[in-house]
Design an enzyme around this catalytic site. Structure first.
Site, PDB file in Angstrom:
ATOM      1  N   ARG A 168       6.468 -12.212 -11.263  1.00  0.00           N
ATOM      2  CA  ARG A 168       5.215 -12.201 -12.036  1.00  0.00           C
ATOM      3  C   ARG A 168       4.974 -13.570 -12.674  1.00  0.00           C
ATOM      4  NH1 ARG A 168       3.339  -8.994  -9.205  1.00  0.00           N
ATOM      5  NH2 ARG A 168       5.301  -9.306  -8.108  1.00  0.00           N
ATOM      6  N   LYS A 221      -2.224 -10.737  -1.036  1.00  0.00           N
ATOM      7  CA  LYS A 221      -2.400  -9.420  -0.416  1.00  0.00           C
ATOM      8  C   LYS A 221      -3.788  -8.842  -0.661  1.00  0.00           C
ATOM      9  CE  LYS A 221       0.054  -6.310  -2.416  1.00  0.00           C
ATOM     10  NZ  LYS A 221      -0.904  -5.546  -3.225  1.00  0.00           N
ATOM     11  N   THR A 222      -4.241  -8.887  -1.914  1.00  0.00           N
ATOM     12  CA  THR A 222      -5.546  -8.303  -2.234  1.00  0.00           C
ATOM     13  C   THR A 222      -6.665  -9.036  -1.506  1.00  0.00           C
ATOM     14  OG1 THR A 222      -4.721  -7.661  -4.413  1.00  0.00           O
ATOM     15  CG2 THR A 222      -7.096  -7.658  -4.107  1.00  0.00           C
ATOM     16  N   ASP A 275      -2.763   0.293   0.174  1.00  0.00           N
ATOM     17  CA  ASP A 275      -2.063  -0.773  -0.532  1.00  0.00           C
ATOM     18  C   ASP A 275      -0.772  -0.219  -1.139  1.00  0.00           C
ATOM     19  OD1 ASP A 275      -1.548  -3.224  -1.623  1.00  0.00           O
ATOM     20  OD2 ASP A 275      -2.968  -3.027  -3.282  1.00  0.00           O
ATOM     21  N   GLU A 276       0.203  -1.085  -1.351  1.00  0.00           N
ATOM     22  CA  GLU A 276       1.496  -0.701  -1.954  1.00  0.00           C
ATOM     23  C   GLU A 276       2.113   0.487  -1.203  1.00  0.00           C
ATOM     24  OE1 GLU A 276       2.585  -2.747  -3.913  1.00  0.00           O
ATOM     25  OE2 GLU A 276       1.023  -3.562  -5.205  1.00  0.00           O
ATOM     26  N   GLN A 315       9.537  -4.687  -3.217  1.00  0.00           N
ATOM     27  CA  GLN A 315       8.894  -4.334  -4.471  1.00  0.00           C
ATOM     28  C   GLN A 315       8.737  -2.816  -4.635  1.00  0.00           C
ATOM     29  OE1 GLN A 315       5.692  -7.138  -5.852  1.00  0.00           O
ATOM     30  NE2 GLN A 315       5.793  -7.894  -3.752  1.00  0.00           N
TER      31      GLN A 315
END
Length: 755
Positions: free
Chosen positions: A595, A32-33, A214-215, A245
């Site tokens: 994670r 994503k980043t 983002d998020e 998430q």
């Protein structure tokens, strides 16, 4: 550089999209980043001015990393920040229009609690009816919904709500008198400003022609209103996130914001990033099975091209002490096979679960650290220094004034402060201004009046100096106030408090280099908005212990998720039955699982000490939901009256614990029997048969007679009752202080002999 060459097809689509709304559904570990930073660089390569791009993240750490990565792609000048940082800047720029003073203070959580307690006192409600924490939670929720104190009062239909409305009003009066805002005010004031002033909203829309968030699944209503307002005219909004998430509803996040994006923007393009680059197929399959039970989600299927790895382990232990011992043992095994300590993380739903884990790591000498980065700025000496800086910028900040009026000690006691407070209240002025008029306060003696006046003069002189560079300002404050001299006197150069202040000076220097045109107010606002993970550093040579919420956005080669039990994960507050949000708790477990890169272990205990009592625990339903062919289950038998056993039957040589009578073939070497740390010899002639000799690794042979005090890595301290032979092994009966009488095989345990 070629911005597209190493991207998969969906990533390319997201990067190359230009005009119009874009929703990027980014699965865990899907790059994503990389997509966000490449998209920014691509926009600029197509002629968009860098200052017309606004990238919003949820931590300062993520914002800094984004700026660095965009700069490495050849694009500079992009605004990347958090929602709170953006609003703090806008409120300074449009202070008059927003009805605030540009030199306002931002109160942190500790300051907010103090104000809430004062508001409770001034509201004169029955004692004990509400706590400061309850007050702040209610006020925060109201502000996230853009409800002012007046709005709240108007909608208060019950007596408790009317009482709360009175407290909310008092809370706002106290903030106003101190020229201070809390975290939620930053969002509330900007959202109100954009609604009240369409011209400012349009100005911001023209300034930021492309908005990337983002998020997006973690935005609350106020953040949604701000983002939607900026993008209202051009609709060049790119929302990146994953409904699976969304784990912050307790602080106002609305999963509906991302689920309804296509309703808000009917011409939206939707791109799904489904290839995971982080986790092994085994980890990903288990996580995907778990999250498939949720209904509030956007359909997507995660897959990975990584080679097959280790199975996911689900371990059941007798109690939390056995659980901690097993986690430590597995962590040590991973390190013995070449993994670094800081490649390993232990996640838990509740902070309280960290205590037993800490004890186990400490007792075995395994380095660990608790990831609570914000604690640095909560240290007394740091808050003292920052209080001076805040008072220089905002003379009306009474909390800051109270904190340091006698730091370092000036002989200004509580009686003097109380009289100063009464004088200020009677004249409607701040404490610092009252201190400057100290010689006019009849209730103060001459000596006390001179002391408070001298303090006010000191702050005035500091405030009249330059406010940049921040490091120079900070060094001047430390010298002029005598704080540095006091810290040296009480501890010397090696003292922790002095080292912490030195670290603050270093942070100020870094801030100056990264923000050459910024001043002291900018630094204070940045420090006020530091989050839990902003100071998280990956390479520390220690195992990381942290909450599942704090783990968001991080990754580790090996992850342990402990406390996988009904009532803990999923979490349910005491006295509540089915009121917990199962879907959000499932998402939280999913976040923790994803994670992990290579190794994932989930643990639970049959018994656990909770709320002061020992309770039998049921397994988390999530353990059954994630089950599949890639998941291995093992139950460690309760450590009671262990009978002599063959060494090859699954004994842990360090913990002296029987795994199973007929153990499965455990891969990864977790249950391989290693050479014991101590061996037991038969009692020599002349010795009592109920005693034993233990040969230690250093060659010494201590004697274990009845009455000898020992410490066991799982059961803690206890006293030898008797020892005896059983075939090739020696067993010891030990009365443990907390666990009662146990029979231990000495060859397979590591006892510490106490004096």
């Amino acid at each position: 550089m070629d911005l597209l060459s190493d991207l998969n097809e969906p990533q390319r689509q997201a990067v190359m999209h230009m005009e119009g709304p874009l929703l990027v559904l980014a699965g865990a570990g899907s790059g994503k980043t990389r997509v966000i930073t490449r998209r920014v660089a691509h926009l600029i390569s197509q002629g968009v001015a860098p200052w017309q791009v606004l990238a919003i993240t949820f931590t300062n750490k993520a914002a800094h990393e984004m700026v660095d990565r965009i700069a490495n792609l050849g694009a500079r000048g992009v605004m990347a920040c958090t929602f709170h940082s953006l609003c703090a800047r806008l409120l300074r720029e449009f202070a008059e229009e927003a009805g605030v003073s540009p030199n306002y203070s931002i109160y942190d959580q500790a300051d907010q609690r103090r104000v809430a307690r004062l508001a409770l006192e001034q509201a004169k409600l029955p004692s004990g009816s509400l706590t400061a924490a309850q007050v702040l939670h209610t006020i925060s929720r109201a502000k996230m919904q853009l409800q002012t104190a007046a709005d709240f009062e108007q909608n208060a239909a019950t007596s408790p709500m009317r009482q709360m409305a009175k407290i909310y009003s008092e809370y706002e009066k106290l903030l106003g008198a101190a020229n201070a805002l809390d975290f939620d005010d930053l969002l509330l004031r900007v959202a109100q400003l954009m609604g009240r002033r369409p011209d400012i909203r349009r100005l911001l829309g023209e300034r930021y022609r492309f908005v990337l968030i983002d998020e997006y699944q973690d935005t609350n209503h106020a953040q949604y209103v701000i983002a939607h307002g900026i993008a209202l005219e051009h609709e060049n909004i790119c929302a990146t996130g994953d409904p699976d998430q969304s784990i912050y509803s307790w602080r106002g996040a609305r999963i509906d914001n991302i689920l309804e994006f296509e309703h808000d923007y009917t011409n939206a393009t939707v791109v799904r990033l489904e290839e995971n680059y982080r986790s092994t197929p085994q980890i990903l399959a288990a996580a995907d099975r778990l999250i498939s039970y949720n209904r509030l989600r956007k359909a997507k299927g995660l897959f990975t091209q990584r080679p097959s790895g280790a199975d996911v382990w689900v371990v059941c232990t007798h109690d939390e002490h056995a659980e901690a011992a097993e986690v430590v043992r597995r962590a040590r095994e991973l390190v013995a096979r070449g993994m670094r300590h800081d490649d390993i993380a232990v996640f838990y739903r509740l902070n309280s679960l960290s205590r037993v884990m800490e004890d186990a790591f400490r007792r075995t000498g395994v380095p660990y650290r608790i990831a609570r980065g914000v604690a640095f700025y909560n240290r007394k000496e740091i808050k003292d220094v920052l209080a001076y800086l805040k008072l220089m910028v905002n003379p009306r900040d009474d909390l800051a004034c109270e904190r340091i009026i006698n730091v370092p000690s000036r002989g200004i006691g509580s009686t003097t402060l109380a009289r100063l407070r009464d004088f200020a209240a009677g004249r409607g002025i701040g404490l610092l201004e009252a201190a400057s008029q100290g010689r006019m306060i009849g209730e103060l003696g001459k000596a006390a009046a001179n002391k408070v006046a001298a303090f006010a003069q000191l702050v005035k002189q500091l405030a009249e100096g330059p406010l940049a560079p921040v490091r120079t300002v900070l060094e001047s404050v430390l010298a002029a106030t005598g704080m540095e001299q006091e810290l040296r006197a009480i501890g010397g150069e090696e003292h922790e408090e002095l080292a912490n202040v030195a670290e603050l000076v270093t942070a100020a220097g870094e801030f100056d280099r990264e923000n050459p045109s910024a001043t002291l107010p900018d630094f204070l606002h940045l420090v006020s908005l530091v989050s839990d993970v902003d100071r998280f550093e990956g390479s520390t040579g220690a195992v990381t212990l942290m909450t599942l919420h704090a783990a968001k956005g991080l990754e580790f080669p090996a992850v342990f998720i402990v406390g996988c039990e009904e009532g803990i994960l999923p979490f349910r507050r005491m006295g509540e039955e089915e009121t917990c949000d199962r879907e959000e708790e499932r998402r939280l477990c999913f976040v923790g699982m994803t994670r992990a890169m290579d190794h994932l272990t989930l643990t639970r205990a049959r018994y656990r000490g909770l709320r002061g009592s020992r309770q039998r625990q049921a397994a988390s339903p999530f353990l059954a939901e994630l089950d599949g062919p890639q998941v291995r289950h093992v139950e460690l038998r309760p450590p009671v009256e262990v009978q002599p056993i063959r060494q090859e039957s699954g004994v842990d040589s360090e913990l002296g614990e029987l795994v199973e009578e007929t153990p499965p073939t455990f891969d990864e070497g977790f249950y391989d029997v290693k050479a014991p740390a101590a061996s037991v010899a038969a009692a020599p002639a002349g010795r009592d048969s109920d005693s034993a000799d233990v040969a230690q690794s250093d060659g010494s042979v201590p004697h274990l007679p009845p009455g000898r005090r020992v410490r066991h890595p799982m059961f803690g301290t206890g006293q030898i009752v008797s020892t005896g032979r059983s075939g090739a092994y020696t067993k010891a009966v030990i009365d443990f202080d907390q666990y009662g009488r146990k029979t231990i095989i000495l060859q397979f345990t590591r006892l510490e002999l106490l004096a």
